[in-house]
Design a protein around this motif. Structure first.
Motif, PDB file in Angstrom:
ATOM      1  N   GLU B 162       0.884  -1.224   0.064  1.00 20.30           N
ATOM      2  CA  GLU B 162       0.222  -0.064  -0.071  1.00 20.30           C
ATOM      3  C   GLU B 162       0.656   1.340  -0.103  1.00 20.30           C
ATOM      4  OE1 GLU B 162      -0.334  -2.733   1.552  1.00 20.30           O
ATOM      5  OE2 GLU B 162      -2.515  -3.018   2.025  1.00 20.30           O
ATOM      6  N   MET B 163       1.995   1.291   0.882  1.00 19.26           N
ATOM      7  CA  MET B 163       2.853   2.352   0.992  1.00 19.26           C
ATOM      8  C   MET B 163       3.536   2.593  -0.434  1.00 19.26           C
ATOM      9  SD  MET B 163       5.960   2.689   3.569  1.00 19.26           S
ATOM     10  CE  MET B 163       6.979   1.574   2.862  1.00 19.26           C
ATOM     11  N   LEU B 164       3.920   1.563  -1.026  1.00 17.19           N
ATOM     12  CA  LEU B 164       4.773   1.659  -2.224  1.00 17.19           C
ATOM     13  C   LEU B 164       3.982   1.921  -3.434  1.00 17.19           C
ATOM     14  CD1 LEU B 164       7.495  -1.017  -1.836  1.00 17.19           C
ATOM     15  CD2 LEU B 164       7.842   1.280  -1.293  1.00 17.19           C
ATOM     16  N   ALA B 165       2.793   1.482  -3.310  1.00 19.60           N
ATOM     17  CA  ALA B 165       1.887   1.837  -4.550  1.00 19.60           C
ATOM     18  C   ALA B 165       1.714   3.409  -4.591  1.00 19.60           C
ATOM     19  CB  ALA B 165       0.519   1.257  -4.184  1.00 19.60           C
ATOM     20  N   THR B 166       1.953   4.270  -3.623  1.00 22.51           N
ATOM     21  CA  THR B 166       1.848   5.675  -3.666  1.00 22.51           C
ATOM     22  C   THR B 166       2.959   6.235  -4.481  1.00 22.51           C
ATOM     23  OG1 THR B 166       3.184   6.178  -1.702  1.00 22.51           O
ATOM     24  CG2 THR B 166       0.575   5.541  -1.360  1.00 22.51           C
ATOM     25  N   LEU B 167       4.029   5.655  -4.800  1.00 22.77           N
ATOM     26  CA  LEU B 167       5.176   6.425  -5.284  1.00 22.77           C
ATOM     27  C   LEU B 167       5.002   6.163  -6.792  1.00 22.77           C
ATOM     28  CD1 LEU B 167       7.711   4.896  -2.761  1.00 22.77           C
ATOM     29  CD2 LEU B 167       6.669   6.983  -2.846  1.00 22.77           C
ATOM     30  N   GLU B 168       5.747   7.156  -7.428  1.00 21.19           N
ATOM     31  CA  GLU B 168       5.731   7.411  -8.817  1.00 21.19           C
ATOM     32  C   GLU B 168       6.637   6.136  -9.664  1.00 21.19           C
ATOM     33  OE1 GLU B 168       4.110   9.606 -11.261  1.00 21.19           O
ATOM     34  OE2 GLU B 168       2.993  10.417  -9.484  1.00 21.19           O
ATOM     35  N   GLY B 169       7.542   5.786  -8.937  1.00 23.64           N
ATOM     36  CA  GLY B 169       8.401   4.817  -9.399  1.00 23.64           C
ATOM     37  C   GLY B 169       8.273   3.534  -9.521  1.00 23.64           C
ATOM     38  N   THR B 170       7.061   3.250  -8.547  1.00 19.03           N
ATOM     39  CA  THR B 170       6.663   1.780  -8.495  1.00 19.03           C
ATOM     40  C   THR B 170       5.869   1.194  -9.742  1.00 19.03           C
ATOM     41  OG1 THR B 170       6.542   1.857  -6.234  1.00 19.03           O
ATOM     42  CG2 THR B 170       5.430   0.156  -7.145  1.00 19.03           C
ATOM     43  N   ALA B 171       6.311   0.397 -10.507  1.00 22.18           N
ATOM     44  CA  ALA B 171       5.574  -0.037 -11.589  1.00 22.18           C
ATOM     45  C   ALA B 171       4.620  -1.212 -11.224  1.00 22.18           C
ATOM     46  CB  ALA B 171       6.452  -0.568 -12.699  1.00 22.18           C
ATOM     47  N   PHE B 204      10.310  -0.013 -10.861  1.00 22.28           N
ATOM     48  CA  PHE B 204      10.575  -0.971  -9.612  1.00 22.28           C
ATOM     49  C   PHE B 204       9.143  -1.880  -9.662  1.00 22.28           C
ATOM     50  CE2 PHE B 204       9.637  -1.457  -5.166  1.00 22.28           C
ATOM     51  CZ  PHE B 204      11.029  -1.887  -4.716  1.00 22.28           C
ATOM     52  N   SER B 205       9.340  -3.230  -9.350  1.00 29.44           N
ATOM     53  CA  SER B 205       8.393  -4.034  -9.215  1.00 29.44           C
ATOM     54  C   SER B 205       8.514  -4.796  -7.867  1.00 29.44           C
ATOM     55  CB  SER B 205       8.383  -5.005 -10.359  1.00 29.44           C
ATOM     56  OG  SER B 205       9.350  -5.561 -10.751  1.00 29.44           O
ATOM     57  N   ILE B 206       7.551  -4.924  -7.211  1.00 28.48           N
ATOM     58  CA  ILE B 206       7.552  -5.664  -5.874  1.00 28.48           C
ATOM     59  C   ILE B 206       6.441  -6.576  -5.696  1.00 28.48           C
ATOM     60  CG2 ILE B 206       6.291  -3.664  -4.808  1.00 28.48           C
ATOM     61  CD1 ILE B 206       7.962  -4.825  -2.069  1.00 28.48           C
ATOM     62  N   VAL B 207       6.728  -7.894  -5.629  1.00 29.87           N
ATOM     63  CA  VAL B 207       5.642  -8.611  -5.276  1.00 29.87           C
ATOM     64  C   VAL B 207       5.751  -9.207  -3.638  1.00 29.87           C
ATOM     65  CG1 VAL B 207       4.713 -10.943  -5.757  1.00 29.87           C
ATOM     66  CG2 VAL B 207       5.412  -9.723  -7.280  1.00 29.87           C
ATOM     67  N   GLU B 208       4.971  -8.825  -2.902  1.00 32.32           N
ATOM     68  CA  GLU B 208       5.027  -9.362  -1.435  1.00 32.32           C
ATOM     69  C   GLU B 208       4.165 -10.772  -1.391  1.00 32.32           C
ATOM     70  OE1 GLU B 208       3.278  -6.167   1.216  1.00 32.32           O
ATOM     71  OE2 GLU B 208       2.761  -7.799   3.030  1.00 32.32           O
ATOM     72  N   GLY B 239      -3.977  -8.637  -3.450  1.00 30.78           N
ATOM     73  CA  GLY B 239      -4.423  -7.891  -4.456  1.00 30.78           C
ATOM     74  C   GLY B 239      -3.466  -7.214  -5.211  1.00 30.78           C
ATOM     75  N   VAL B 240      -3.729  -6.278  -6.224  1.00 30.18           N
ATOM     76  CA  VAL B 240      -2.679  -5.636  -7.060  1.00 30.18           C
ATOM     77  C   VAL B 240      -3.088  -4.020  -6.203  1.00 30.18           C
ATOM     78  CG1 VAL B 240      -2.342  -4.775  -9.242  1.00 30.18           C
ATOM     79  CG2 VAL B 240      -2.909  -6.956  -9.138  1.00 30.18           C
ATOM     80  N   TYR B 241      -2.022  -3.507  -6.018  1.00 29.16           N
ATOM     81  CA  TYR B 241      -1.846  -2.137  -5.352  1.00 29.16           C
ATOM     82  C   TYR B 241      -1.430  -1.119  -6.306  1.00 29.16           C
ATOM     83  CZ  TYR B 241      -3.345  -4.227  -1.238  1.00 29.16           C
ATOM     84  OH  TYR B 241      -4.163  -4.910  -0.225  1.00 29.16           O
ATOM     85  N   LYS B 242      -0.663  -1.625  -7.130  1.00 31.44           N
ATOM     86  CA  LYS B 242      -0.297  -0.609  -8.389  1.00 31.44           C
ATOM     87  C   LYS B 242       0.155  -1.485  -9.486  1.00 31.44           C
ATOM     88  CE  LYS B 242       2.059   3.672  -9.822  1.00 31.44           C
ATOM     89  NZ  LYS B 242       3.057   4.514  -9.497  1.00 31.44           N
ATOM     90  N   ASP B 243      -0.336  -1.118 -10.943  1.00 31.17           N
ATOM     91  CA  ASP B 243       0.089  -1.768 -11.799  1.00 31.17           C
ATOM     92  C   ASP B 243       0.130  -0.899 -13.169  1.00 31.17           C
ATOM     93  OD1 ASP B 243       0.568  -3.387 -14.107  1.00 31.17           O
ATOM     94  OD2 ASP B 243      -0.828  -4.902 -13.313  1.00 31.17           O
ATOM     95  N   VAL B 244       1.209  -0.434 -13.335  1.00 27.63           N
ATOM     96  CA  VAL B 244       1.133   0.482 -14.540  1.00 27.63           C
ATOM     97  C   VAL B 244       0.735  -0.003 -15.884  1.00 27.63           C
ATOM     98  CG1 VAL B 244       3.108   1.995 -13.621  1.00 27.63           C
ATOM     99  CG2 VAL B 244       3.738   0.029 -15.175  1.00 27.63           C
ATOM    100  N   GLY B 245       0.672  -1.280 -15.795  1.00 33.64           N
ATOM    101  CA  GLY B 245       0.386  -1.955 -17.027  1.00 33.64           C
ATOM    102  C   GLY B 245      -1.095  -2.350 -17.125  1.00 33.64           C
TER     103      GLY B 245
END
Lengths: 354, 249, 68
Positions: B162-171, B204-208, B239-245
């Motif tokens: 949730e935290m990292l999803a707020t960042l522009e650089g997170t894909a 940047f991609s992260i899978v928790e 779930g997916v918190y951020k996905d640029v694609g």
């Protein structure tokens, strides 16, 4: 190549680039910032990497990564920042990785001050991080030497697969002097690094860069092997400059910025008829013991001068080993000793001043 | 008969050193399967953390670098910037990534560092014997919260995706679980997507991955999966918190 | 005809495969102890195996190969 007038920090940066460094990871701190700023300006134009990390800790670990990939990598900082890098430096040493770390020293402890200091000698030569290991430590005393030694630092870091520190100070970093830059290396990876974690390309077993050895016997064996290497370095790599030492009664020992003051004091002492001389260690580890050893017979006393409360004097005493008196004079907190103060100490040793 | 399931090539034939039922092994296998399927082993470099999976450099067949505690994203940054055509991943636990390495994690994401982070969240420090992790749940009993995690005293668990999803650089920031066959298959898809995003230079991609610690939770393997379902998933929704694609949750 | 082959030397007897098998044809060995000191999983009725690989998917030690 013609001489150019350059600031110490910038000359060091340019020399690092010429030595093949294309990966610099930094974090702002006075008085080293010009070095990082120079890299930031230059690296993008030559296909290199300058990256401002989120902390000194991150910067040294980026160096670890780039070095693990086989590249010549460098970071620079000043005293409080080097404390933060200590963890990474220990891991770099424990992983047998080359790296060059520049410390443009300022006064300490704590946040200390921002004026020049030599109070990180112990940290550089004794304990830049946990565990049994050494860094090679070079101490330049001129802007020219800052450039010459950084090339040597990269070569020896690669040759011995270990971290090398340039222990400079705020005075050398900030001062401008004419400097002649040597010819650039053609490549950023001048020697083969078959150990690098650069991707095995399906052509060799995987490489592992690691410092963890859970079996005490294995760890001891590895550390001992590293210490065999250190013995070779102690034999091969000692460097010092001598000035009027051949007939000297009073031999000053000083490195870096304070050695410049001592040289002036030696000249004045000679005019007064005092046979003073100066040994200027260029490598602080390995300590240039052999340069001191050869003068023990004729010297009447040694005087170690530092911009600290007395740190390198420990090494001078270890070398002299009680055979002659060893005196110390130092200023700390960012104060550079004046030539007259040093001259006064020389006079005391000759019995001239009561 | 054809082989329909076997050990992936990107895992060396070395037995895992994990406790019985610890799901680290499943996650290792998913990473290795991904490397096999994308055909990237030869130019992949992994970064091992400090924690239970510190010795994963012995398991993955690609080149490996062991990082100081929490510093894996910084080490990965150095590796990636040095050779951008390589695929660089970190494999980190919750203490490593979300406590001591929070700055390295956040800033790697901030920079949009083109690396892949596999984040194993089991709500406890496993290797050191079961202390409170940044992701330990409210009231969770650990060695250092023997009366249960008191959030008014020890703070609240951190929700990393949730935290990292707020960042522009997170894909990509996605949370998955390995508590059953279906979730393992979804976890695999997420990990493969994260690596694919790196190949596509998306950032940047992260899978928790929600994971278990039977030993320090004091449960058997099966009970641990149930504890994960009952306690972790409600606090850390999958779930997916951020996905640029794709679509963002 | 499908087959789950368990590498007993790698098995740590956690039982996740036993719970995951939809045909309930896996058990932890009642009488065997492997070199690691665990009771390894074993297939009691190979003929009922559908090769779905659920056991292998849940095995944390990658100890199971499945053929179909």
């Amino acid at each position: 190549m013609a001489k150019v007038l350059m600031k110490g920090n910038e000359a060091l940066a340019e020399a690092a680039i010429m030595a093949g460094c294309r990966h610099f990871f930094g974090y702002p701190i006075t008085p080293q910032t010009e070095l990082a700023a120079y890299m930031a300006k230059k690296m993008p134009k030559i296909g290199g990497v300058y990256l401002q990390a989120e902390s000194e800790i991150a910067a040294i670990n980026m160096v670890l990564g780039a070095s693990a990939a086989g590249k010549r990598a460098m970071t620079s900082s000043s005293s409080p920042g080097i404390s933060l890098k200590s963890e990474g430096i220990s891991y770099i040493a424990g992983s047998d990785l080359p790296a060059v770390i520049v410390n443009v020293q300022r006064g300490g402890p704590g946040l200390g001050g921002i004026q020049p200091s030599q109070a990180d000698y112990w940290q550089a030569t004794r304990a830049t991080g946990h565990g049994d290991f050494h860094l090679m430590v070079y101490a330049p005393s001129t802007v020219q030497e800052m450039t010459d030694l950084v090339a040597l630092a990269f070569d020896n870091a690669d040759k011995y697969r270990m971290p090398v520190m340039i222990l400079s100070d705020g005075m050398l970093g900030q001062m401008m002097e004419p400097v002649e830059l040597k010819t650039a290396n053609a490549t950023d990876c001048p020697i083969e690094k078959p150990w690098a974690a650069c991707g095995h390309r399906n052509s060799r077993p995987h490489n592992v860069i690691n410092s963890l050895y859970l079996t005490p016997q294995a760890l001891e064996e590895l550390v001992k092997k590293r210490y065999e290497k250190y013995e070779v370095i102690k034999k091969e790599e000692q460097m010092a400059d001598e000035y009027l030492t051949d007939d000297a009664d009073i031999i000053l020992v000083a490195y870096g910025a304070s050695s410049r003051i001592c040289r002036t004091a030696v000249n004045t002492a000679r005019k007064e008829g005092i046979k003073a001389g100066l040994i200027r260690p260029i490598t602080l580890w390995p300590y240039p013991a052999k340069y001191i050893e050869k003068h023990i017979a004729h010297a009447k006393a040694f005087l170690c001068v530092e911009m600290s409360m007395g740190q390198m004097v420990d090494d001078v005493r270890l070398c002299v080993n009680g055979r002659k008196p060893v005196a110390f004079y130092g200023r700390t907190g960012g104060i550079i000793p004046a030539p007259d103060e040093v001259l006064n100490e020389i006079r005391k040793l000759t019995g001239g001043v009561k | 008969m054809a082989v329909v399931f076997q050990k992936p090539q990107a895992l060396l034939d070395v037995p895992f050193t994990y406790c019985p039922g610890c799901t680290h092994g499943i996650i290792h296998r998913l990473v290795a399967e991904t490397i096999d399927e994308l055909g990237i082993e030869g130019h992949t470099v992994g970064v091992a953390p400090v924690g239970c999976s510190v010795m994963n450099y012995n398991f993955f067949a690609c080149d490996m670098v062991q990082a100081p505690h929490g510093r894996a994203p910084a080490v990965a940054t150095g590796l990636k910037r040095a050779i951008p055509e390589n695929i660089v991943f970190t494999y980190q636990g919750d203490g490593d990534l979300a406590a001591i390495g929070t700055a390295e994690t956040v800033h790697a994401a901030v920079r949009g560092e083109n690396i892949t982070v596999v984040f194993v969240n089991n709500a406890i420090y496993g290797m050191t014997g079961g202390q409170m992790a940044p992701t330990s749940l409210p009231n969770q009993v650990t060695q250092t919260t023997p009366y249960g995690r008191d959030t008014s005293y020890s703070g609240h668990p951190i929700r990393v995706c949730e935290m990292l999803a707020t960042l522009e650089g997170t894909a990509l920031a996605q949370r998955v679980s390995v508590d059953n066959v279906k979730n393992v298959q979804n976890a695999k898809k997420a990990i493969k997507k994260a690596f694919t995003y790196q190949i596509e230079k998306r950032g940047f991609s992260i899978v928790e991955v929600l994971s278990t610690c039977p030993t320090n939770w004091g449960l058997d393997a099966q009970e641990s999966l149930q504890w994960l379902r009952d306690n972790m998933i409600p606090y850390y929704p999958l779930g997916v918190y951020k996905d640029v694609g794709g679509t963002t949750k | 005809m499908a087959k789950a082959i368990i590498d007993e030397t790698k098995c740590k007897g956690c039982g996740l495969c036993v719970a995951a098998c939809p045909r309930k044809i896996l058990v932890l060995s009642p009488d065997k102890i492997n070199s690691k000191g665990y009771r390894p999983a074993q297939v009691v009725d190979q003929s009922k195996c559908t090769g779905c690989a659920s056991c292998a998917i849940m095995c944390p030690d990658v100890a199971i190969t499945v053929e179909r």
